[in-house]
Design an enzyme around this catalytic site. Structure first.
Site, mmCIF file in Angstrom:
data_model
loop_
_atom_site.group_PDB
_atom_site.id
_atom_site.type_symbol
_atom_site.label_atom_id
_atom_site.label_comp_id
_atom_site.label_asym_id
_atom_site.label_seq_id
_atom_site.Cartn_x
_atom_site.Cartn_y
_atom_site.Cartn_z
ATOM 1 N N GLU A 143 0.820 -1.217 0.000
ATOM 2 C CA GLU A 143 0.000 0.000 0.000
ATOM 3 C C GLU A 143 0.850 1.261 0.000
ATOM 4 O O GLU A 143 0.445 2.288 -0.560
ATOM 5 C CB GLU A 143 -0.955 0.010 1.195
ATOM 6 C CG GLU A 143 -2.075 -1.012 1.117
ATOM 7 C CD GLU A 143 -1.690 -2.398 1.624
ATOM 8 O OE1 GLU A 143 -0.496 -2.622 1.935
ATOM 9 O OE2 GLU A 143 -2.582 -3.273 1.703
ATOM 10 N N PHE B 9 -11.220 -8.312 13.710
ATOM 11 C CA PHE B 9 -10.104 -8.690 12.838
ATOM 12 C C PHE B 9 -9.811 -7.563 11.840
ATOM 13 O O PHE B 9 -10.698 -7.080 11.141
ATOM 14 C CB PHE B 9 -10.436 -9.980 12.084
ATOM 15 C CG PHE B 9 -9.356 -10.374 11.109
ATOM 16 C CD1 PHE B 9 -8.107 -10.789 11.572
ATOM 17 C CD2 PHE B 9 -9.572 -10.317 9.740
ATOM 18 C CE1 PHE B 9 -7.100 -11.128 10.678
ATOM 19 C CE2 PHE B 9 -8.578 -10.673 8.842
ATOM 20 C CZ PHE B 9 -7.336 -11.067 9.321
ATOM 21 N N GLN B 10 -8.576 -7.159 11.800
ATOM 22 C CA GLN B 10 -8.076 -6.082 10.926
ATOM 23 C C GLN B 10 -8.802 -4.755 11.140
ATOM 24 O O GLN B 10 -8.931 -3.954 10.210
ATOM 25 C CB GLN B 10 -8.123 -6.512 9.453
ATOM 26 C CG GLN B 10 -7.115 -7.616 9.146
ATOM 27 C CD GLN B 10 -6.806 -7.784 7.676
ATOM 28 O OE1 GLN B 10 -7.649 -7.521 6.838
ATOM 29 N NE2 GLN B 10 -5.600 -8.231 7.358
ATOM 30 N N LYS C 46 -17.774 -2.159 5.800
ATOM 31 C CA LYS C 46 -18.106 -3.205 4.837
ATOM 32 C C LYS C 46 -19.618 -3.267 4.611
ATOM 33 O O LYS C 46 -20.073 -3.485 3.479
ATOM 34 C CB LYS C 46 -17.569 -4.547 5.343
ATOM 35 C CG LYS C 46 -17.404 -5.577 4.229
ATOM 36 C CD LYS C 46 -16.587 -6.760 4.682
ATOM 37 C CE LYS C 46 -16.540 -7.816 3.597
ATOM 38 N NZ LYS C 46 -15.779 -9.006 4.011
ATOM 39 N N MET D 262 23.678 10.362 2.549
ATOM 40 C CA MET D 262 23.488 11.661 3.194
ATOM 41 C C MET D 262 23.800 11.585 4.684
ATOM 42 O O MET D 262 24.432 12.488 5.245
ATOM 43 C CB MET D 262 22.050 12.151 2.973
ATOM 44 C CG MET D 262 21.816 13.581 3.406
ATOM 45 S SD MET D 262 22.896 14.744 2.562
ATOM 46 C CE MET D 262 21.854 15.266 1.209
#
Lengths: 198, 579
Positions: free
Chosen positions: B68, B130-131, B180, B494
């Protein structure tokens, strides 16, 4: 710089939106600014809420905070004021043993002097309410502590801006205009504090 | 309106009403907003949207990324080169939290994004289902606006608001989290209405004439005026207006890293890049000018150095669309609050035609010093080791400043910003404010999808490339013809430079081993080559540019080369070091 700090009260008009409290709180917390008092309630305009937030900060920081607050999508208007520009009150509730109140005339006199009213009277305790500035409430609490104060709670500050014409009028004017039109506050170059508000 | 007309209108509206699931409504809204490209990754909580997408593949181009974070950086790249909001799909929980870096990056760099995340069923909210993560609260400080939808009826209005907020005023990322159940819910979808107004949101003010007059007076009276410009010029599509202003006033102008490309690099009044690794002249002259005109830039600390020593001698005019930026870091003598596409023409009209040849010459003198001390050795090195600068020099020769250059973060980024030639606006894509390593490859991928006819070159270091190299899979699967240049110095360059200069060369965990990048590219079926000798450099670059499709070129550069000039942290801009 700490010396520059003083008490400021923000009055924030917002849409009534879930999650906005968190968005507003983050603006203070990410700058490590402690909120002394917070009150939120509906305003006189339906659907618009009003936050009253008290902090100790320098005017420069407060001005920048106001712009960050006003930048939030659902914030309509932010004012920030010093104490002398406000009429403000806090509400406190004191729970004291009823027998002491009944027996000791001094306590009764004390409550009368501070303008406290009885809210509930039971055989075991009595609850008084007091409305005023923080110092008044603190003074009463200190005295009641000597007489077996059982419990104490104080609300956040509620405040009305002395100079303001009220937000209702401003909102009505704003809604009459089309989006992106100029604003009154945006006119005066030498009043930087007020330039960028809505 | 007559009763008959009203009834007929109502009947027509009813005819146009479709019964759709919330998921289908999301896709209809995207189509109505003209968003035809989505970067995303499916998962349980966003499955209804993905299921609906199966039937919309002819209208919506979905690109399956490998992570993602890659998806959101790709959307950022897409947005930065097209000017349109990038769209991202992610599922709940880990999918949504993987967007956090990109959101923070887009917020600070004012990139318009619309992120749509799936969320658990509304009845499970707050149960540690869940999630489930509280993505709205997690992303509150790093989004311009976010909202959780629990009822499908809200979707059209919320998405219309999301697109409006993302691309108006100072652009930024928005996130819409959809439960959902709302994705499954059937609703009547009426003809889509774009959002044009939100009561509490004022994207831009009308410019006040008082500002313009006061600013024009300062400009007309100035003996040593200096323009510093940022991405606001690009975001406001005000490149032409800005050029007209410069051409009339004749004022020398320098860019921030994100402002690069707003005017062509070879414009006669362009005097270089500002900031920590910017050019010598504009940094020094900031503390010499009598008037500083800031256009669409936010006085980032990487640009100003020590604020208490920054342009104290100068009056300041600040043009910005975001009122919160004015006086935030540098106090403006005259604030010009507004969209610079509108304010610049007004200002151009109000100022006198002028030129400052002697003042400009002072910049050019310092530039000559920088060329001798820094630029010449960097671009034409006499040692065997290749430098990052000479790679960019040859890249300029091959692309003639017409490529879109997307960089990651580190030494190569500063070198690219310093030496790349930009003829066109929206051709410099880099992570400025957040400095996100891993940004480059996926952002370049998104840029190529957004501008398929342009040559898009991703320049990364060996460190940053390894943060998001999984997107090679996306490039392979979708045949995205991005040119991937890895400047490998076997260090996190750097940080190593800072360790060398400020920490007695204590190279604490900055030497990094890399895989065989060529073999890796081959594994992803991307043609590739490794260049270790200068003799092969030009030909290697040419082969990469000429190749039809994606190509990875690894170039081994000097291990301990430094990027100079440099304003050490905590120093004033005029204390910039040439070595």
């Amino acid at each position: 710089m700490i010396l520059d700090k003083q008490e400021f009260t923000f009055t924030i008009y917002t849409e009534n939106q879930v999650g906005l409290l968190s968005r507003i709180a983050i603006i203070f917390s990410r700058r490590k600014i402690n909120v002394e008092s917070l009150n939120t309630s509906p305003s006189e305009v339906e659907g618009i809420h009003r936050f009253t937030i008290v902090i100790q900060e320098s005017e420069d920081v407060v001005r920048k905070l106001a712009r960050q607050l006003e930048k939030q999508i659902e914030v309509l208007k932010v004012y920030f004021n010093k104490n002398e520009e406000l009429i403000w009150q806090e509400l406190a509730l004191f729970k004291v043993p009823t027998d002491i109140i009944a027996e000791k005339a001094k306590v009764e006199r004390l409550l009368r002097e501070h303008g406290a009213n009885a809210v509930v009277i039971r055989s075991d305790y009595t609850v008084f309410e007091s409305v005023g500035h923080r110092e008044d409430i603190d003074a009463l609490m200190e005295k009641l502590a000597q007489y077996g104060l059982i419990e104490f709670v104080r609300s956040g500050r509620v405040a009305i801006i002395k100079a303001s014409e009220g937000f209702h009028k401003k909102l009505t004017e704003f809604e009459e205009r089309q989006p992106s039109e100029e604003t009154e506050e945006n006119q005066v170059l030498d009043q930087k504090g007020g330039i960028f508000s809505m | 309106m007559s009763t008959l007309e009203a009834t007929s209108k109502e009947a027509t509206a009813k005819d146009n009403t479709k019964s759709l699931t919330g998921a289908e409504v999301v896709l209809e809204c995207l189509i109505a907003e003209g968003a035809n490209t989505i970067f995303g990754y499916p998962g349980g909580a966003i499955m209804p949207i993905y299921d609906a997408l199966y039937s919309y593949q002819d209208k919506l181009n979905h690109i399956l990324v490998r992570h993602e974070q890659g998806g959101i950086h790709a959307a950022q790249g897409f947005a930065r080169v097209t000017g349109k909001p990038g769209v991202v799909f992610a599922t709940s929980g880990p999918g949504a939290t993987n967007l956090v870096t990109g959101l923070a990056d887009a917020q600070i760099d004012s990139t318009p994004l619309v992120c749509i995340t799936g969320q658990v069923f509304a009845q499970f909210l707050g149960t540690d289902a869940f999630q489930e993560t509280d993505v709205v609260n997690i992303t509150t400080p790093i989004t311009k606006w976010n909202y959780q939808v629990t009822d499908a009826k809200e979707i059209p209005e919320v998405l219309a608001k999301a697109f409006y907020i993302a691309q108006t005023g100072r652009p930024g990322p928005v996130l819409v989290d959809i439960t959902k159940n709302a994705q499954f819910q059937k609703v009547d979808f009426e003809p889509y209405e774009h959002c044009k107004h939100i009561r509490s949101y004022r994207p831009k003010p009308i410019i006040r004439n008082e500002y313009i007059q006061a600013a024009a007076e300062l400009i007309n009276a100035a003996k040593k005026p200096f323009v510093v410009f940022g991405q606001g010029v690009i975001l406001g599509n005000a490149e032409k207006e800005f050029l007209a202003f410069l051409d009339k006033t004749g004022i020398p102008a320098a860019a921030t890293a994100l402002g690069l490309g707003a005017i062509p690099t070879d414009h006669p009044l362009y005097v270089g890049m500002l900031g920590m690794h910017g050019n010598y002249a504009p940094n020094v002259m900031t503390n010499e000018c009598d008037l500083l005109i800031a256009v669409g830039m936010r006085f980032d600390d990487r640009v100003t150095g020590r604020l208490d020593k920054y342009a104290k001698q100068a009056k300041v005019i600040h043009l910005d669309i975001d009122p919160a930026e004015i006086d935030k870091n540098v106090t403006a003598t005259v604030p010009v609050w507004g969209d610079c596409k509108e304010s610049l023409p007004l200002l151009t009209k109000a100022v006198e035609k002028n030129s400052f040849p002697e003042w400009l010459e002072e910049f050019r003198k310092l530039e000559k010093e920088e060329v001798k001390e820094v630029i010449e050795p960097e671009l034409n090195p006499t040692t065997d080791e290749m430098t990052m600068g000479e790679v960019v020099k040859y890249l300029n020769e091959l692309t003639n400043g017409d490529a879109i250059i997307v960089t990651d973060v580190g030494q190569h980024q500063m070198v690219a910003c310093r030496y790349a030639k930009f003829n066109n606006s929206k051709s410099n894509v880099t992570s400025g404010g957040l400095g996100t390593m891993g940004f480059g490859l996926p952002a370049a991928m998104g840029a190529k999808v957004g501008q398929p006819d342009k040559t898009v070159v991703s320049i990364s270091g060996d460190g940053g490339f390894q943060m998001t190299l999984q997107e090679l899979g996306t490039i392979m699967q979708n045949n995205i013809g991005v040119k991937i240049l890895i400047l490998n110095n076997h260090f996190l360059g750097m940080v190593r430079q800072w360790q060398e200069l400020f920490m007695d060369k204590r190279y604490s965990f900055t030497n990094i081993d890399s895989p065989d990048f060529v073999a890796l590219a081959n594994a992803y079926k991307i043609p590739s080559k490794k260049i270790e000798q200068r003799a092969d450099l030009k030909a290697g670059l040419k082969e990469m540019i000429d190749h039809d499709g994606a190509y990875l070129l690894e170039i081994i550069v000097g291990k301990e080369n430094n990027v100079f000039p440099m304003v050490p942290q905590g120093s004033s801009v005029s204390e910039i070091r040439l070595k």
